[in-house]
Design a protein around this motif. Structure first.
Motif, PDB file in Angstrom:
ATOM      1  N   LEU A 440       0.854  -1.176   0.000  1.00 30.62           N
ATOM      2  CA  LEU A 440       0.000   0.000   0.000  1.00 30.62           C
ATOM      3  C   LEU A 440       0.900   1.239   0.000  1.00 30.62           C
ATOM      4  O   LEU A 440       1.693   1.449   0.923  1.00 30.62           O
ATOM      5  N   THR A 441       0.809   2.039  -1.056  1.00 32.52           N
ATOM      6  CA  THR A 441       1.676   3.209  -1.180  1.00 32.52           C
ATOM      7  C   THR A 441       0.968   4.423  -0.613  1.00 32.52           C
ATOM      8  O   THR A 441      -0.160   4.748  -1.003  1.00 32.52           O
ATOM      9  N   LYS A 442       1.648   5.096   0.308  1.00 29.99           N
ATOM     10  CA  LYS A 442       1.084   6.279   0.951  1.00 29.99           C
ATOM     11  C   LYS A 442       2.125   7.392   0.974  1.00 29.99           C
ATOM     12  O   LYS A 442       3.306   7.148   1.246  1.00 29.99           O
ATOM     13  N   THR A 443       1.673   8.596   0.706  1.00 34.16           N
ATOM     14  CA  THR A 443       2.525   9.762   0.870  1.00 34.16           C
ATOM     15  C   THR A 443       2.130  10.449   2.166  1.00 34.16           C
ATOM     16  O   THR A 443       0.956  10.804   2.363  1.00 34.16           O
ATOM     17  N   VAL A 444       3.094  10.580   3.066  1.00 35.35           N
ATOM     18  CA  VAL A 444       2.786  11.115   4.387  1.00 35.35           C
ATOM     19  C   VAL A 444       3.573  12.397   4.630  1.00 35.35           C
ATOM     20  O   VAL A 444       4.682  12.580   4.125  1.00 35.35           O
ATOM     21  N   ALA A 445       2.954  13.285   5.403  1.00 33.82           N
ATOM     22  CA  ALA A 445       3.612  14.518   5.824  1.00 33.82           C
ATOM     23  C   ALA A 445       4.084  14.353   7.263  1.00 33.82           C
ATOM     24  O   ALA A 445       3.604  13.495   8.005  1.00 33.82           O
ATOM     25  N   GLN A 446       5.026  15.180   7.665  1.00 24.88           N
ATOM     26  CA  GLN A 446       5.549  15.106   9.025  1.00 24.88           C
ATOM     27  C   GLN A 446       4.424  15.230  10.048  1.00 24.88           C
ATOM     28  O   GLN A 446       3.618  16.158   9.991  1.00 24.88           O
ATOM     29  N   GLY A 447       4.350  14.239  10.945  1.00 25.16           N
ATOM     30  CA  GLY A 447       3.399  14.296  12.046  1.00 25.16           C
ATOM     31  C   GLY A 447       1.958  14.055  11.682  1.00 25.16           C
ATOM     32  O   GLY A 447       1.077  14.163  12.533  1.00 25.16           O
TER      33      GLY A 447
END
Length: 573
Positions: A440-447
């Motif tokens: 599962l590909t996810k783009t995450v931001a800090q926090g």
């Protein structure tokens, strides 16, 4: 060192000089008091207790003489060098010891302080004594040795036969404090006794009466009720004993029906070590820990337990009023028991009970002998090396800490199954739940938290599910070769959520480069979604592989709850 009276004169009991030297070195003595010198009568050739002459007068005078000879910390020994005498030896002063090889009949050896409520450190030894009735068919007596509020007593190499209690640790009524301490019972032989060691409580204030004591390396050949029965203790070691009950095929039906648990420790006992015991043919459990706080149960062999009452061979009852701190069940062998090998019940915290994959449990399926076969779900008999299912009473209303139960090598997929206690479960569990979210590909931001998986089977309403399981998450950064691996236990019963980290490999909680995966995992407050929250500077695009292994159960009606016996069970497929 255990000394045997090899080569002692059969008539006089005189010991070889080398044995006397060893005794003198270990137990320095000022004098020996021979009861026959004070007028005791040898009744070893008699069989009628009614006409056998009492030696009580001689015994009392011998004890009084011994007390006068005690100076400082030098022991004085009262000896029965041969034969048998009738009467009770009562010791009320420190440094008085008793030795055989003769026997005491129709009486007992009592260690008891002179004043009610007092506790006395005796520094006494009982060595190579015999304790028996003159004629067991007429009168079995009461005890071999009785200790009332005493400390520092060693009982070794003695013989107990045909009596209700071989060693009885007694206490003043409802008196606080550790009344019996450092009682060391070892290398004794006990035959045809109701109890090998019996240590009851006498009131609400006496839970820690028996403390820092041992019952080690004894052979109990036929205990009619229990081998070790302790109402409550603060520190007790039961180690290396060989414990027999009356056999299943014995013609003595009354004795067969009388037998209960081999080793029993009652409410609020703690700091117990129960190890390397050989336990055979218990009427109930081989080891029963009743609301015990701390215990190690390691390396015991239990065979043919549960012959009168089909209960687990190793049974634990938990209580919310006496919470479990830490119990380890490790490297035990349970052979041919009539019920589950290991069982937990009660309303306390089973989350602090660890059962390792080193336990080996083999059940029997002999229906001709009314032996339990398989589990209550009709899944058939457990097979060799599958750990037995664990009972958990469902009266806890919050999700507690979890218990990790590893399946032994050779079991299906070598999975780790998680046990907990919940107030929301049907008695009929679903099959093992394997939910895997791959790549599962996810783009995450800090926090910023993001959903990366779900802990439920397809088609189940998340608000009605109870999930108990192990979750493994492998996270890979798509722009660099950085991989993190996480393992944690997870539980959800719709309202309550619990996550407990087990191990983290390849990452830490605060990374400064931003590309190394560093996450903390939780369960969503609504439903059963797995939430990943990046830590430190972690941000970017990551591939998540989430594997959940465990059990999923729906909610129950009140009627089902009232009849609920099990919450989770290990599959035997």
């Amino acid at each position: 060192m255990v000394m045997r009276l090899v080569g002692a004169d059969s008539q006089t009991g005189k010991l070889p000089d080398i044995v006397l030297d060893e005794l003198q070195a270990r137990f320095p003595r000022k004098a020996d008091i021979n009861v026959y010198d004070y007028g005791a009568t040898d009744v070893s050739s008699m069989t009628d207790p009614a006409i056998a002459p009492s030696s009580q007068n001689a015994i009392d005078r011998a004890v009084a003489a011994a007390e006068k000879l005690v100076v400082g910390e030098t022991r004085v020994w009262i000896s029965i060098p041969y034969g048998a005498i009738k009467g009770t030896i009562t010791v009320q002063s420190p440094f008085i010891c008793v030795t055989g090889p003769g026997s005491l009949v129709e009486g007992q050896l009592v260690f008891q302080p002179p004043a009610t409520g007092q506790q006395l450190r005796f520094h006494s030894v009982v060595f190579n004594m015999g304790f028996r009735p003159l004629n067991a068919s007429v009168n079995r007596g009461e005890n071999g040795i009785r200790v009332v509020a005493g400390a520092s007593i060693e009982i070794m190499s003695c013989r107990f036969r045909d009596m209700p209690k071989a060693v009885h640790l007694d206490s003043w009524a409802d008196t606080t404090g550790q009344q019996n301490k450092t009682i060391d019972v070892h290398h004794n032989q006990m035959t045809n006794v109701d109890y090998g060691l019996y240590a009851p409580l006498k009131g609400a204030n006496t839970w820690d009466t028996h403390a820092d004591s041992k019952f080690n390396e004894n052979v109990v050949r036929l205990a009619y009720v229990s081998h070790v029965w302790v109402g409550g203790a603060d520190g007790f070691d039961v180690h290396g004993n060989t414990l027999f009950h009356v056999g299943r095929d014995s013609t003595d039906l009354s004795r067969r029906n009388q037998k209960e648990d081999s080793i029993y420790f009652g409410p609020r006992s703690n700091f117990l070590k129960i190890g390397t015991n050989q336990i055979f043919e218990a009427g109930r459990s081989g080891i029963f820990l009743d609301r015990v706080t701390d215990a190690n149960v390691v390396g015991n062999t239990l065979a043919w337990c549960g012959q009168n009452l089909q209960v687990p061979a190793i049974r634990l009852v938990t209580s919310s009023t006496s919470l479990t701190a830490a119990i380890l069940i490790d490297a035990n062998i349970v052979e041919e028991c009539t019920h589950h090998g290991i069982g937990i019940s009660g309303d306390g915290n089973a989350g602090n009970i660890t059962i390792t994959d080193s336990n080996v449990i083999r059940l029997i399926g002999d229906s001709a002998r009314n032996v339990y076969r398989g589990d209550s779900m009709g899944n058939g008999p457990l097979v060799t090396n599958d750990i037995a299912r664990i009972f958990v009473a469902s009266t806890v209303t919050v999700v507690p800490r979890l218990t990790i139960t590893q399946m032994p090598r050779g079991s299906r997929n070598g999975v780790v199954s998680i046990k907990g206690m919940y107030s929301s479960a049907r008695s009929q569990p679903f099959a093992d739940n394997y939910e895997t979210t791959i790549n599962l590909t996810k783009t995450v931001a800090q926090g910023t938290a993001t959903t990366v998986g779900v802990l439920r089977s397809a088609g189940d309403n998340p608000s009605e599910t109870t999930f108990v399981g192990l979750v493994t998450v492998v996270v890979k950064n798509t722009t660099a070769n950085f991989v993190g691996r996480y393992e944690f236990t997870a539980a959800s019963n719709g309202t309550n959520k619990s996550v407990q980290n087990l191990r983290t490999a390849g990452s830490v909680s605060a990374i400064t480069d931003g590309t190394t995966p560093a996450f903390v995992f939780t369960i969503a407050s609504s439903g059963s979604s797995v939430i990943a929250t990046p830590q430190g500077n972690t941000a970017g695009t990551f591939e998540f592989t989430v594997t959940a292994t465990g059990y999923l159960q729906t909610s129950y009606t009140q009627a089902e709850f009232n009849g609920l016996q099990l919450i989770t069970s290990l599959s035997t497929s």
